[in-house]
Design an enzyme around this catalytic site. Structure first.
Site, PDB file in Angstrom:
ATOM      1  CB  THR A  10      -5.225 -31.314 -27.763  1.00 50.04           C
ATOM      2  OG1 THR A  10      -4.208 -32.029 -27.049  1.00 50.04           O
ATOM      3  CG2 THR A  10      -5.472 -29.978 -27.088  1.00 50.04           C
ATOM      4  N   GLY A  11      -6.354 -34.613 -28.116  1.00 51.87           N
ATOM      5  CA  GLY A  11      -6.102 -35.822 -28.907  1.00 51.87           C
ATOM      6  C   GLY A  11      -7.356 -36.319 -29.616  1.00 51.87           C
ATOM      7  CB  ALA A  12      -7.838 -39.138 -32.008  1.00 49.56           C
ATOM      8  CB  SER A  39      -2.151 -28.238 -25.814  1.00 44.04           C
ATOM      9  OG  SER A  39      -1.801 -29.235 -26.726  1.00 44.04           O
ATOM     10  CB  CYS A 131     -10.459 -49.835 -29.442  1.00 41.63           C
ATOM     11  SG  CYS A 131      -8.766 -50.068 -30.014  1.00 41.63           S
ATOM     12  CE  LYS A 219      -2.306 -53.130 -25.106  1.00 42.00           C
ATOM     13  NZ  LYS A 219      -2.244 -51.981 -26.027  1.00 42.00           N
ATOM     14  NE  ARG A 240      -2.660 -49.812 -36.455  1.00 40.45           N
ATOM     15  CZ  ARG A 240      -3.198 -49.553 -35.259  1.00 40.45           C
ATOM     16  NH1 ARG A 240      -4.493 -49.350 -35.137  1.00 40.45           N
ATOM     17  NH2 ARG A 240      -2.448 -49.527 -34.181  1.00 40.45           N
ATOM     18  CG  HIS A 247     -10.662 -51.245 -34.510  1.00 42.03           C
ATOM     19  ND1 HIS A 247      -9.909 -50.352 -35.218  1.00 42.03           N
ATOM     20  CD2 HIS A 247     -10.086 -51.324 -33.274  1.00 42.03           C
ATOM     21  CE1 HIS A 247      -8.917 -49.899 -34.450  1.00 42.03           C
ATOM     22  NE2 HIS A 247      -9.009 -50.468 -33.275  1.00 42.03           N
TER      23      HIS A 247
HETATM   24  P1  A2P Z   1      -0.810 -32.457 -26.696  1.00 40.64           P
HETATM   25  O1  A2P Z   1      -1.730 -32.186 -27.845  1.00 40.64           O
HETATM   26  O2  A2P Z   1      -0.555 -31.240 -25.865  1.00 40.64           O
HETATM   27  O3  A2P Z   1       0.437 -33.225 -27.070  1.00 40.64           O
HETATM   28  P2  A2P Z   1      -3.550 -38.768 -29.474  1.00 40.64           P
HETATM   29  O4  A2P Z   1      -3.991 -40.027 -28.780  1.00 40.64           O
HETATM   30  O5  A2P Z   1      -4.491 -38.322 -30.536  1.00 40.64           O
HETATM   31  O6  A2P Z   1      -2.125 -38.861 -29.941  1.00 40.64           O
HETATM   32  O7  A2P Z   1      -3.566 -37.603 -28.344  1.00 40.64           O
HETATM   33  C1  A2P Z   1      -2.782 -37.647 -27.188  1.00 40.64           C
HETATM   34  C2  A2P Z   1      -3.301 -36.644 -26.156  1.00 40.64           C
HETATM   35  O8  A2P Z   1      -2.516 -36.774 -24.971  1.00 40.64           O
HETATM   36  C3  A2P Z   1      -3.143 -35.183 -26.573  1.00 40.64           C
HETATM   37  O9  A2P Z   1      -4.198 -34.415 -26.028  1.00 40.64           O
HETATM   38  C4  A2P Z   1      -1.796 -34.805 -25.945  1.00 40.64           C
HETATM   39  O10 A2P Z   1      -1.662 -33.433 -25.687  1.00 40.64           O
HETATM   40  C5  A2P Z   1      -1.917 -35.530 -24.636  1.00 40.64           C
HETATM   41  N1  A2P Z   1      -0.583 -35.745 -24.048  1.00 40.64           N
HETATM   42  C6  A2P Z   1       0.449 -36.462 -24.571  1.00 40.64           C
HETATM   43  N2  A2P Z   1       1.515 -36.437 -23.741  1.00 40.64           N
HETATM   44  C7  A2P Z   1       1.157 -35.691 -22.667  1.00 40.64           C
HETATM   45  C8  A2P Z   1       1.816 -35.290 -21.468  1.00 40.64           C
HETATM   46  N3  A2P Z   1       3.047 -35.666 -21.181  1.00 40.64           N
HETATM   47  N4  A2P Z   1       1.120 -34.528 -20.572  1.00 40.64           N
HETATM   48  C9  A2P Z   1      -0.148 -34.141 -20.843  1.00 40.64           C
HETATM   49  N5  A2P Z   1      -0.830 -34.501 -21.966  1.00 40.64           N
HETATM   50  C10 A2P Z   1      -0.187 -35.245 -22.866  1.00 40.64           C
END
Ligand code: A2P
Length: 351
Positions: A10-12, A39, A131, A219, A240, A247
């Site tokens: 679900t993240g970027a 989620s 990246c 890094k 940033r 980038h």
């Molecule tokens: P969630 O949407 O449920 O928080 P980004 O890099 O865009 O911030 O996205 C981070 C991703 O990592 C999201 O899909 C987030 O899910 C997931 N995430 C963050 N913390 C956890 C966790 N403790 N366990 C599982 N997934 C996680």
């Protein structure tokens, strides 16, 4: 065909992985999107279909018979769950910094060091570099082969997508606030970045270290030398900027041999996934608006130093979410399938 999991779906980067896997026609039998318990109940879209998000747990990899697990949910999540996935027999392609400098874990940019993938068997994990490092090594590799690089000075102009969806939202919300109220006034919403990022530039990414550099800068130093198998001197300044998702980097290389601009353009243009855009007469050079939503590293402003014959300057730009994360991970997956996959499947399914 493979059972593929995305931890952080679900993240970027996770969302972009879904798009890139589809575009590259990755051989997927079953796709399992994983995220935090928050989620569960949400869906992601893949190939026009909705797929329910499952909670990331240690057992899910075994339960779903996962063959390939992409991780992009932060370092602590990878530290906890990537070993579970590897133990369940999956190859992990990890986008976080957690395993990158582990000598038993290959750190791979497929255009530069595909041969290192073979080391995956030691831990079951392949690390995806930072990246800024990925786009830099893709432009350094052909120049190093031609001129022998001794030292690199680099200043980055890093998009907010490097800080995930929350970083992108923070910039957009601040821009909205500025349009609605007063320009240049400090905006209220500030959680991800140390200062207002809209209409500002912040020379600070990740934590400061005792030597005055930041972790992000270190890094770039350590990862570049690991990927290129070199011992180059590298001096980064990571900054940033209020750009959404590509980038840029201003790079100076100090070489063993005398540099030649024509030759530099030629070796860069012939290198995999590089596009040279360098025509000052027509004001043509790389910019984030050109790189965004593409899978190339764009290089331009290539020029010889005013004083030293062995010094070359150039500018490069790439989409942070794609080249700097999702696309590099998928390219690693494809190389892994080409080099190891069949053997892996034979072992697993007795084919
Ligand atoms: P969630 O949407 O449920 O928080 P980004 O890099 O865009 O911030 O996205 C981070 C991703 O990592 C999201 O899909 C987030 O899910 C997931 N995430 C963050 N913390 C956890 C966790 N403790 N366990 C599982 N997934 C996680």
């Amino acid at each position: 065909m493979y059972n593929v999991a995305i931890a952080g779906a679900t993240g970027a980067v996770g969302e972009e992985l879904l798009l890139v896997l589809e575009e590259y026609n990755f051989p997927i039998k079953k796709l399992v999107p994983l995220a935090s318990a928050r989620s569960v109940g949400k869906d992601v879209e893949f190939k026009g279909q909705k797929i329910a998000v499952k909670e990331l747990t240690c057992d899910v990899f075994e339960e779903e018979s996962i063959d390939i697990a992409f991780f992009s949910a932060g370092g602590s999540v990878s530290a906890k769950f990537a070993p579970c996935a590897a133990k369940a027999g999956a190859v992990v392609i990890d986008n976080t910094s957690y395993f990158r400098m582990n000598p038993d874990v290959p750190l791979v940019v497929p255009e530069v060091n595909p041969q290192d993938i073979a080391l995956w068997k030691k831990t079951g994990i392949i690390a995806n570099p930072n990246c800024s490092t990925i786009q830099m090594v893709i432009s350094l590799a052909p120049l190093h082969r031609e001129f022998g690089i001794k030292r690199v000075d680099v200043a980055t102009y890093q998009a907010v997508s490097g800080a995930g969806k929350k970083g992108m939202e923070e910039l957009l919300e601040q821009m909205r606030a500025l349009f609605n109220f007063k320009l240049e006034k400090e905006v209220e919403n500030r959680e991800v970045f140390q200062y207002q990022i809209a209409l500002n530039v912040i020379p600070h990414i990740d934590k400061f270290l005792d030597n005055g550099f930041t972790k992000e800068e270190l890094k770039m130093v350590n990862e570049t030398n690991k990927i290129m198998h070199t011992n180059m001197e590298i001096a980064p300044t990571c900054v940033r900027v209020p750009v959404l998702r590509s980038h840029s980097e201003a790079i100076t290389i100090y070489c063993e041999k005398e540099v030649e601009v024509k030759k530099a353009k030629e070796v860069l243009a012939n290198f995999e996934d590089v596009k040279v855009i360098d025509n000052p007469a027509k004001n043509e050079y790389p910019m984030p608006i050109i790189a965004t939503d593409t899978d190339y590293v764009y290089v331009g402003r290539i020029r010889k130093d005013l004083y030293e014959d062995n010094v070359l300057h150039f500018f490069n730009v790439a989409d942070q979410i794609r080249v700097g994360a999702a696309t590099n991970a998928v390219r690693i997956g494809i190389k892994w399938i080409e080099s190891e996959g069949e053997e892996f499947l034979k072992g697993k399914y007795g084919k």
